[in-house]
Design a protein around this motif. Structure first.
Motif, mmCIF file in Angstrom:
data_model
loop_
_atom_site.group_PDB
_atom_site.id
_atom_site.type_symbol
_atom_site.label_atom_id
_atom_site.label_comp_id
_atom_site.label_asym_id
_atom_site.label_seq_id
_atom_site.Cartn_x
_atom_site.Cartn_y
_atom_site.Cartn_z
ATOM 1 N N ASN A 552 0.828 -1.200 0.000
ATOM 2 C CA ASN A 552 0.000 0.000 0.000
ATOM 3 C C ASN A 552 0.866 1.255 0.000
ATOM 4 O O ASN A 552 2.007 1.238 0.471
ATOM 5 C CB ASN A 552 -0.884 0.019 1.246
ATOM 6 C CG ASN A 552 -1.610 -1.289 1.473
ATOM 7 O OD1 ASN A 552 -2.545 -1.608 0.766
ATOM 8 N ND2 ASN A 552 -1.163 -2.053 2.467
ATOM 9 N N THR A 581 1.185 0.664 -6.901
ATOM 10 C CA THR A 581 1.002 -0.048 -5.628
ATOM 11 C C THR A 581 0.824 -1.526 -5.930
ATOM 12 O O THR A 581 0.108 -1.902 -6.860
ATOM 13 C CB THR A 581 -0.229 0.458 -4.852
ATOM 14 O OG1 THR A 581 -1.412 0.167 -5.592
ATOM 15 C CG2 THR A 581 -0.133 1.952 -4.580
ATOM 16 N N SER A 584 -3.182 -1.594 -2.494
ATOM 17 C CA SER A 584 -4.098 -0.454 -2.502
ATOM 18 C C SER A 584 -3.366 0.878 -2.343
ATOM 19 O O SER A 584 -2.209 0.931 -1.906
ATOM 20 C CB SER A 584 -5.123 -0.609 -1.370
ATOM 21 O OG SER A 584 -5.873 -1.794 -1.528
ATOM 22 N N SER A 587 -5.009 1.704 2.847
ATOM 23 C CA SER A 587 -5.503 0.582 3.628
ATOM 24 C C SER A 587 -5.809 1.095 5.026
ATOM 25 O O SER A 587 -4.913 1.521 5.747
ATOM 26 C CB SER A 587 -4.476 -0.553 3.689
ATOM 27 O OG SER A 587 -4.966 -1.632 4.451
#
Length: 662
Positions: A552, A581, A584, A587
């Motif tokens: 992330n 990434t 995500s 997060s």
């Protein structure tokens, strides 16, 4: 030296971890040099990180008869700890060639060679030639690398678990509670593979000249891994005529005799007569702390003046728990009033620390130093480059190179205020690169500005644990390996709460966000960790670039056992770029809220917002709210209302493409 057979035991272990080995053919004329910063195109990080006098060249871009290893971001592998996560492995007789991009008379080689079978390291030669001539030999060593096992680690590759009562992920168990006891592989968790060595060449060589590094036939090292070469044009030694020259007080520039007492005499004389202390070119043996107060110590330059010491075992532990001493320049303890008006400039500190003993005061710089400065030092192989215990204020730490530390490069510990850390280069720390830890008193109004932090083996590039009105600005942070990330704000380690504001502005992280072994999830390039209390001070994260994130870009988390107790609020992201990434962009694994304005993202590997909240999953939506203040593109809006739960505990990782111009 150990014989080849003794080095091959660890060579086999390490070779098994060097995944992705590929040949790097050699043919034709020397290629044009590829100059990088943190293994990136310098244009991508312009204006960020330290301005350094050397040029970095990654071995994987050079011409070689060896093999490229990596890329690999898995902890306990040689590529994972290499700059850019790739390096070149040489067998005996193989070489790698670097074309100088500018005139240079000095090089630094970052390398790894095998450990001895029973630990403790070996030595091995590396031949250096320029244009096939000007032959020199560097002596490489693994005596300061290769740690194993659980924290605080050991030099013994055959050791049993240091803490059999701790949870370990390898067996998903607490071994001491398991019958029969699980078989844990040995060596267990090898890491901290790399070291670096500097070499002054015979003369200045021109741009376009070719530096060849060769692992000679007959070397005791079954393999030699070359990560990178830094080249620079070192200026002549600085001369100070009106000063207390340590030679006049009995210091030995050959390093054969201990010069600690001579340094003390020079310092005492300089204080009486309001002079600076001058340490001329040479290697000076110092095997204990030199206590400094109201004095300037000036070297001839960090390539010319070297203060080097052995780690010495004390006859009995000191009251602070130290069982060793070694070379270091220390202010008086804060409890004794600390030191003031200390200025340390232009020399190298070469330590002899081969293990981590947290109670030991074997740091390059220590004590309390108010209204002082540390500038232009090279600090190598100490425990922590600079460990400062407050209360103290007004310290400036600038333009230093701090490498190959067993723990942190710099730690402001308790009550350090109104101080600045600017323009420093940090590589290969065994803990946080740069840290502020407000354990007993608040660190306040400090700034970490324009520093470069590369390859922290454990923990974070930059970490703040509590504090008031501190700032992290313009730094370049690359390649954290395990249990940390690029930037962390953490309520942990008994730190006092964050108060006032925190400014995280204009930084770049690359290849950050490690895999958390115990949680079995990936972290963020920047992560907020509410472990011991709420994080509710105003935090503004503005103008940062998060590049090539392993997992992330942004993570906000509280540990499972306290998920209903602590929240993260009042965090504001603005003018931010996320390029790549593995999972995500955000997060969220805690209760709380954050705002986003002008945050753009591309090349995301999973759902852009992984919003688990505090895992209550109420019908009203996640306990963590993300507020769109505009200008965020299309990555954020679909996941906002009503606090949409998109919780995927372990999404598939999709390696992003290399970062490029926005």
């Amino acid at each position: 030296m150990m014989r080849i057979a003794r080095a091959r035991w660890v060579a086999v272990v390490a070779a098994a971890t060097c995944l992705g080995v590929a040949p790097a053919p050699i043919a034709g004329a020397a290629p044009a040099p590829v100059v990088t910063r943190a293994a990136l195109d310098p244009a991508l990080v312009a204006g960020r990180g330290a301005d350094v006098p050397f040029l970095e060249q990654e071995a994987e871009h050079a011409r070689t008869t060896g093999a490229v290893i990596g890329p690999d971001r898995t902890a306990y592998t040689l590529p994972s700890e290499a700059s850019g996560r790739r390096a070149v492995r040489l067998l005996p007789g193989q070489h790698v060639e670097f074309t100088l991009p500018a005139a240079a008379n000095a090089i630094t080689v970052r390398y790894s060679i095998p450990d001895a079978e029973t630990g403790g390291g070996i030595t091995a030669p590396l031949e250096v030639t320029v244009n096939g001539r000007h032959r020199r030999t560097m002596t490489l060593t693994s005596q300061y690398s290769w740690l194993y096992n659980q924290y605080p680690f050991t030099n013994d590759p055959g050791a049993d678990l240091l803490h059999p009562d701790w949870w370990i992920t390898e067996c998903q168990c607490v071994p001491a509670q398991t019958s029969p006891a699980p078989v844990v592989p040995k060596p267990f968790r090898p890491h901290h593979f790399y070291d670096e060595q500097r070499l002054l060449l015979d003369r200045a060589h021109r741009a376009g000249d070719v530096v060849r590094l060769t692992a000679p036939r007959g070397t005791d090292a079954a393999w030699t891994v070359i990560d990178l070469l830094d080249s620079e044009l070192v200026t002549p030694p600085r001369v100070s005529l009106i000063a207390a020259n340590v030679l006049l007080f009995g210091a030995d520039p050959t390093g054969r005799r201990d010069s600690a007492d001579a340094f003390d005499r020079a310092i005492a004389f300089a204080r009486r007569h309001r002079l600076e202390v001058y340490v001329p070119p040479g290697t000076f043996q110092v095997n204990r702390h030199v206590v400094v107060d109201d004095v300037t110590i000036q070297g001839a330059g960090s390539w010319h003046t070297i203060v080097k010491g052995r780690q010495v075992t004390l006859p009995a532990p000191l009251p602070d728990g130290s069982v060793h001493t070694g070379v270091g320049f220390y202010g008086k303890p804060a409890a004794e009033g600390g030191s003031r008006n200390v200025h340390l400039r232009g020399f190298a500190i070469e330590g002899d620390v081969r293990e981590r003993v947290d109670t030991d005061q074997v740091n390059g710089i220590g004590g309390a130093l108010s209204d002082s400065s540390v500038d232009g030092l090279y600090i190598h192989r100490t425990k922590v480059g600079l460990w400062l215990d407050g209360p103290m204020s007004g310290l400036s730490v600038t333009n230093n190179v701090i490498v190959d530390q067993v723990a942190d490069a710099l730690n402001f510990h308790s009550g350090v205020t109104d101080s600045v850390v600017r323009g420093n280069f940090v590589r290969n720390t065994g803990d946080d690169g740069l840290a502020m830890w407000s354990q007993h008193a608040q660190n306040a109004r400090n700034r970490f500005e324009r520093n470069t932090v590369q390859s922290p083996v454990l923990a974070n590039g930059v970490a703040l644990y509590g504090g008031t009105d501190n700032a992290v600005e313009g730094n370049l942070i690359a390649d954290p390996v395990r249990e940390g990330s690029g930037i962390q704000l953490g309520s942990r380690f008994g730190a006092l709460p964050f108060t006032g504001h925190v400014r995280i502005t204009g930084n770049t992280t690359v290849r950050a966000g490690t895999f958390e072994l115990n949680w079995r999830i990936g972290l963020g390039a920047i992560w907020f960790y509410a472990l011991e209390r709420d994080l509710d001070a105003e935090v503004r994260v503005v103008g940062n670039h998060f590049l090539d994130n392993t997992y992330n870009a942004i993570m906000l988390v509280s540990e499972w056992s306290v998920k209903d107790l602590h929240s993260i609020t009042n965090v504001h992201f603005a003018d931010t770029r996320v390029d790549g990434t593995g999972t995500s962009v955000v997060s969220a694994r805690a209760a709380g809220w954050a705002t986003f304005e002008g945050v753009t993202a591309r090349n995301t590997g999973a759902v852009p917002v992984n919003n688990c909240g505090s895992f209550g999953f109420p019908a009203s939506g996640s306990e963590f709210s993300l507020t769109d203040l505009g200008g965020n593109g299309d990555w954020l809006a679909p996941w906002l209302l009503p606090n949409t739960i998109t919780c995927d505990d372990r999404p598939q990782v999709v390696p992003p493409p290399p970062p490029s111009a926005w």
